[in-house]
Each structure stands twice: as structure tokens, then as C-alpha cells.
Design a protein around this motif. Structure first.
Motif, PDB file in Angstrom:
ATOM      1  N   UNK A  72      60.902 -16.605   4.487  1.00 17.39           N
ATOM      2  CA  UNK A  72      60.837 -17.247   5.785  1.00 17.39           C
ATOM      3  C   UNK A  72      59.176 -16.752   5.855  1.00 17.39           C
ATOM      4  N   UNK A  73      57.993 -17.499   6.370  1.00 18.53           N
ATOM      5  CA  UNK A  73      56.713 -17.280   7.607  1.00 18.53           C
ATOM      6  C   UNK A  73      57.023 -16.285   8.194  1.00 18.53           C
ATOM      7  N   UNK A  74      55.336 -14.580   7.691  1.00 21.58           N
ATOM      8  CA  UNK A  74      55.283 -13.698   8.159  1.00 21.58           C
ATOM      9  C   UNK A  74      54.162 -13.733   8.591  1.00 21.58           C
ATOM     10  N   UNK A  75      54.009 -12.358   9.064  1.00 24.42           N
ATOM     11  CA  UNK A  75      52.444 -12.236   9.463  1.00 24.42           C
ATOM     12  C   UNK A  75      52.214 -10.529   9.885  1.00 24.42           C
ATOM     13  N   UNK A  76      51.508 -10.050   9.004  1.00 21.70           N
ATOM     14  CA  UNK A  76      51.093  -8.163   9.114  1.00 21.70           C
ATOM     15  C   UNK A  76      49.953  -8.529  10.250  1.00 21.70           C
ATOM     16  N   UNK A  77      49.617  -8.035  11.388  1.00 26.94           N
ATOM     17  CA  UNK A  77      48.845  -7.953  11.910  1.00 26.94           C
ATOM     18  C   UNK A  77      48.156  -6.556  11.557  1.00 26.94           C
ATOM     19  N   UNK A  78      46.998  -6.155  11.187  1.00 31.37           N
ATOM     20  CA  UNK A  78      46.166  -5.049  10.679  1.00 31.37           C
ATOM     21  C   UNK A  78      44.773  -4.836  11.900  1.00 31.37           C
TER      22      UNK A  78
END
Length: 108
Positions: free
Chosen positions: A43-49
Motif C-alpha cells: 500500500x501507499x502509506x504516510x508517516x507523520x512526524x
């Protein structure tokens, strides 16, 4: 944050990370990222930091390694750091690609 805490909140295809990533806790970040990538294989995922307030090289290494793991699994992991945040400044200095904001869920 007490300088020693690290919290995670998963919302679908987004993992939000907040707190301090120090050498004593970087293994927790590595494990959570590995679990997140495995749960979203391909999948396409995001990690917000945006809310990370301490990010040493070990933490950066964990984030970049998770991007590689996502690619090997047929997916894509994009780091997200708002302009002016610590993570955005570090990513900019190191030439690490990232988005300034999560994509809009309104595709209509």
C-alpha cells in the motif's frame, strides 16, 4: 513530552509519531514502523512526524529503512513533516524527500 516518551497513533494509512526518538527508544520506533509497513504491505502509506521533538541519526535511519521496506513490499512510505518542524529541518539538511502535509482526503 517528557523528553523520553514516544507515542504512535495509526489512522488507516497514516502513522503519526510524536515525542523524542533517542537511542534508548529507537528500537520501539523500528518495531512500530516494521509492523505498520507489514500491515499495509503493498500500500501507499504516510508517516507523520510533525510532533517529533528529538530525531537523532538512529531515528532517521529507522524512518529511511521503513521506506525501503515498504518499497520492497511493493508499496510506498512517504514521510510527512510540516515546514518549520524539527523533522522538516532535519530532512531538508539531509536531503531526505518528504511531504509538507498529508494528502487531502477530499478527492471529489
Amino acid at each position: 513530552m517528557d523528553g523520553r516518551s514516544l507515542t504512535f497513533a495509526a489512522r488507516g494509512d497514516v502513522l503519526c509519531v510524536a515525542g523524542s526518538v533517542d537511542e534508548d527508544i529507537v528500537h520501539v520506533l523500528q518495531e512500530r514502523l516494521a509492523d505498520f509497513v507489514a500491515a499495509h504491505r503493498g500500500d501507499v502509506v504516510w508517516v507523520q512526524v510533525d510532533e517529533v521533538d528529538f530525531l537523532p541519526s538512529a531515528g532517521i535511519g529507522a524512518l529511511v529503512a521503513a521506506q525501503g521496506a515498504a518499497l520492497r513490499a511493493g508499496g510506498l512510505l512517504t514521510l510527512v513533516a510540516a515546514p518549520g518542524t524539527l523533522a522538516a529541518r532535519v530532512f531538508g539538511l539531509m536531503g531526505i524527500e518528504h511531504d509538507a502535509a498529508l494528502p487531502s482526503s477530499d478527492t471529489g
